[in-house]
Scaffold this active site. Structure first.
Site: not given
Ligand code: BG6
Length: 466
Positions: A167, A367
């Site tokens: 991220e 995720e």
């Protein structure tokens, strides 16, 4: 009854990160990263004052934890190497304790038939580099390249799945716009420079991996939050959603997969006179070193409407949300503990978008999960947390993953966040995500949750029925 069977060799597993799971111990030789420093300076910002020194103490428990991962059906597992553990000063001397620890950790995973997915950067910049300007300073990019190369040389004989960053947009947003990560600035100019340097760092790591001729694949993990316009038939809403998408998704997605920055984002940045500093060769490096594999973190969508609220009067610090407003959609499903909307179809939309606009790049869900507060209230008589809401959450998303695969999406696996309860940055241990409980009141004792049993069955059957 419907059966959802997933492709052969599907990756079933979970993710965590070094800084959120390992903890710190007096003899471990780890250096400070920005989280360690920030906690020392402002512990009150961290929920219940629990900092990165504690976390789930996996550093000492990893063998036991790997048995639990196995018992919950993991065939693969992601963690990250802590840069500040391997290089306490960010560069220079390697910490031998770290090398021994990661060697043992990786070997233990392999001995238990769990494929290690190793990420290099999960929000954790060594403090020594932050003191020199952090990602604003090009030296951090070169230090990252060296760190990456060292990891490939040390562990690349056994690790076949590498990721440069998790991220990367998050430290840009929260470190330089929305004040949730150190250094907590509000400065779009800096955010853009940091974003550029992060993208370049990832490409240089990919370059080093390929030049090292290691036997494996290298990718990146992105949090893709589909931008939905309030009214798809209103061109102003649609335009606003596209701009939000450019800032928060395509910024790193296009660079990582296509090797260039999105044109609409570059246009905005040019108009703001905020083109970052770069060297002529950088763009070629970025263009030539795109990822083999994409990890997708999906939690929530982004609902957008055309700008309605007036911009603050001077002096005004430019922000991405000068170009759109957030749309608070009525009746949306929400996870109240995290405040995030739950929109299961978003995971399908991401996979189909990758199929249609990103060459159907091999990808996996890296995720997906649900953080819940005070799970103690769901403890059953046998002493286990009965987290049926988490099982439902997974199934509701997996139906859409399955549908996307049926329609040709190149999705190779599903990793949940998280295997074990772990430390969540400023939120510390407020919300729990794990298939396995970590009881902080009982010396970090581990206990399987109901979702852990479900996950074992899911993996064993390579799917589920309902
Ligand atoms: C992802 C991160 O954004 O979401 C993790 O990769 C993080 O580091 C997870 O912990 C859950 O979010 P949070 O903020 O509730 O911890």
């Amino acid at each position: 009854m419907t059966h959802y069977t997933f492709p052969k060799h599907f990756f079933w597993g979970s993710a965590t990160s070094g800084p959120q799971s390992e903890g710190r111990f007096p003899d471990d030789g780890k250096g400070d990263n920005t989280w360690d420093y920030w906690f020392q300076q402002e512990p009150h910002r961290f929920h219940n004052g629990i900092g990165p020194d504690k976390t789930s103490q996996l550093y000492k428990h990893f063998r036991e934890d790997i048995q639990l991962l196995k018992a919950t059906g993991h065939n693969s597992f992601r963690t990250s190497i802590q840069w500040s553990r391997l290089f306490p000063k960010g560069t220079g001397e390697v910490n031998p304790e770290a090398v021994a620890f990661y060697n043992n950790y990786i070997d233990e995973l392999l001995a238990n038939n769990i494929e290690p997915f190793i990420n290099l950067y999960h929000f954790d910049l060594p403090m020594a580099l932050q003191e020199k300007g952090g990602w604003l300073n090009r030296d951090a990019v070169l230090a990252f390249e060296h760190y990456a190369k060292t990891c490939f040389e040390l562990f690349g004989d056994r690790v076949r799945y590498w990721f440069t960053q998790n991220e990367p947009i998050v430290p840009v947003e929260y470190g330089y716009l929305y004040q949730g990560h150190y250094p907590c600035e509000v400065n779009l100019n800096h955010a853009i420079q940091v974003g550029f340097h992060s993208a370049l760092a990832s490409s240089l790591a990919i370059k080093a991996y390929r030049e090292g001729k290691h036997d494996g694949q290298i990718g990146i993990i992105l949090n893709l939050t589909p931008s939905y316009p309030r009214d798809p038939s209103n061109p102003k809403d649609v335009k606003a959603a596209q701009i939000a998408d450019a800032f928060f998704n395509r910024s790193f997605l296009d660079v990582s997969v296509k090797g260039h920055f999105p044109k609409d984002l570059v246009k905005i940045i040019k108009a703001l006179n905020m083109i970052p500093d770069y060297q002529p060769k950088d763009l070629a490096i970025i263009q030539q070193h795109t990822v083999d594999l994409l990890g997708i973190n999906y939690y929530q969508p982004r609902r957008i409407k055309a700008k309605e609220t007036p911009l603050p009067t001077n002096p005004h610090i430019p922000m991405p949300d000068d170009y759109f407003d957030y749309y608070d959609m009525p009746n949306k499903k929400i996870n109240p503990y995290r405040g995030w909307e739950i929109y299961e179809k978003g995971i399908y939309d991401i996979l189909i978008n990758l199929r249609d606009h990103y060459g159907n790049i091999p990808c996996f869900i890296a995720e997906n999960g649900m953080g819940v507060e005070n799970e103690n209230r769901y403890r059953n008589e046998a002493g286990y947390i009965n987290d049926q809401y988490r099982i439902d959450f997974y199934k509701d998303h997996l139906r859409y993953v399955h549908q996307a695969i049926t329609e040709g999406a190149n999705c190779l696996g599903y990793h949940v966040w998280a295997g074990l309860d772990c430390w969540s940055w400023l939120n510390s241990y407020k919300n729990r995500y794990g298939l396995i409980e970590v009881d902080l009141s009982q010396n970090a004792q581990r206990r399987m949750k109901q979702s852990g049993l479900f996950f074992k069955q899911l993996s064993t059957q390579n799917g589920f029925s309902d």
